[in-house]
Design an enzyme around this catalytic site. Structure first.
Site, PDB file in Angstrom:
ATOM      1  CG  ASN A 101      -1.742   1.212   1.417  1.00 52.07           C
ATOM      2  OD1 ASN A 101      -1.977   1.641   2.539  1.00 52.07           O
ATOM      3  ND2 ASN A 101      -2.217   1.792   0.355  1.00 52.07           N
ATOM      4  CE1 TYR A 135      -6.321   9.256   4.398  1.00 57.83           C
ATOM      5  CE2 TYR A 135      -4.137  10.183   4.069  1.00 57.83           C
ATOM      6  CZ  TYR A 135      -4.981   9.295   4.717  1.00 57.83           C
ATOM      7  OH  TYR A 135      -4.477   8.453   5.678  1.00 57.83           O
ATOM      8  CD  GLU A 144      -7.149   6.541   7.062  1.00 57.76           C
ATOM      9  OE1 GLU A 144      -5.988   6.479   6.639  1.00 57.76           O
ATOM     10  OE2 GLU A 144      -7.844   5.532   7.318  1.00 57.76           O
ATOM     11  CE1 TYR A 146      -8.146   7.783   1.392  1.00 58.77           C
ATOM     12  CE2 TYR A 146      -9.095   7.296   3.534  1.00 58.77           C
ATOM     13  CZ  TYR A 146      -8.087   7.138   2.604  1.00 58.77           C
ATOM     14  OH  TYR A 146      -7.023   6.314   2.885  1.00 58.77           O
ATOM     15  CD  GLU A 237      -4.906   4.656   0.202  1.00 51.39           C
ATOM     16  OE1 GLU A 237      -4.708   3.822   1.096  1.00 51.39           O
ATOM     17  OE2 GLU A 237      -5.775   5.534   0.267  1.00 51.39           O
TER      18      GLU A 237
END
Length: 254
Positions: A101, A135, A144, A146, A237
């Site tokens: 990732n 983000y 977190e 987005y 990402e």
């Protein structure tokens, strides 16, 4: 969003993300100063996911032409990732044979609920899971977050669906989920919240993300972000096995 295989979003894999995601420790943040941006010419039922991506293998960040930038790769990731800062708010990334990732992008050294981000996604290809969009993280409480504009072959949409709304002429679906594992300060657990376009954005046109619209919509559902003294970026990402792709993007302040 998926991070397990999703990454920030997976790390919740939203996995920018987001992380989607971008993992920034407080010691790195304390050294960042926000620079003012200048316009650039267009150039689940909630799922618990192990956030192993938070075990940082490599993290690079800095400032470039008044913008904050970062590149993060998960622990044990293999393959090739090439990130490059272009002029103004431009950046590009390409990768091949990648396993794991990563998140990267350009933005600001601290987040804000009032940002209005202009961007042009010049090109986008991604053979694996992943996402592209705005983000960041918050503290107290830990979120977190987005705003997903497009994504790869694996959808980042998991968790509890909250509803649909319109912002900047596009429809967005809102999702949230609780993540087990470590947050950015090493504590246990955090929540992911994200808006995803109903229709993926197509490359080549100037677009706008009015972040206040998303912030306020999330708040209306009972999810209010905490302190935004953490970098926020237009993230690219990806996650998965043997993935390949390339992204070119330019951002500016509206």
């Amino acid at each position: 969003m998926k991070k397990q295989n999703f990454s920030p979003m997976v790390t919740g894999k939203v996995a920018v993300a987001t992380a989607i995601a971008l993992l920034v420790c407080s010691s790195l943040i304390s050294g960042c100063k926000k620079d003012s941006a200048k316009p650039v010419e267009k150039p689940k039922a909630e799922a618990a996911v192990d956030k192993s991506r938070l075990k940082t293998n490599t993290y690079q960040s800095g400032t470039h032409n008044g913008f904050f930038w970062s590149l993060w790769k998960s622990d044990g990731a293999t393959g090739t990732v090439n990130y490059a800062n272009g002029s103004g708010g431009n950046y590009s990334v390409n990768w091949s044979g990648f396993n794991g990732n990563f998140t990267c992008g350009k933005g600001y050294s601290v987040g804000s609920p009032t940002y209005k981000i202009g961007y042009n996604l010049g090109s986008y290809s991604n053979s694996g899971g992943g996402t592209f969009g705005w983000y960041g993280w918050s503290r107290s409480p830990y979120y977190e977050y987005y705003v997903n504009e497009t994504w790869g072959t694996e959808s980042p949409h998991t968790g509890t669906f909250l509803g649909t709304f319109t912002s900047d002429g596009a429809g967005y679906n809102v999702w949230t989920r609780w993540m087990t594992g470590k947050n950015i300060d090493g504590g246990d657990g955090f929540r992911q919240i994200y808006s995803s376009r109903v229709t993926k954005v197509t490359p080549g046109s100037n677009r706008v993300i009015t972040f206040a619209n998303h912030y306020n919509k999330w708040q209306s559902y009972g999810y209010t972000l905490g302190q935004l003294n953490i970098p926020a970026i237009m993230v690219s990402e990806t996650w998965g096995s043997n993935t390949a792709g390339s992204i070119n993007c330019t951002i500016w302040a509206q």
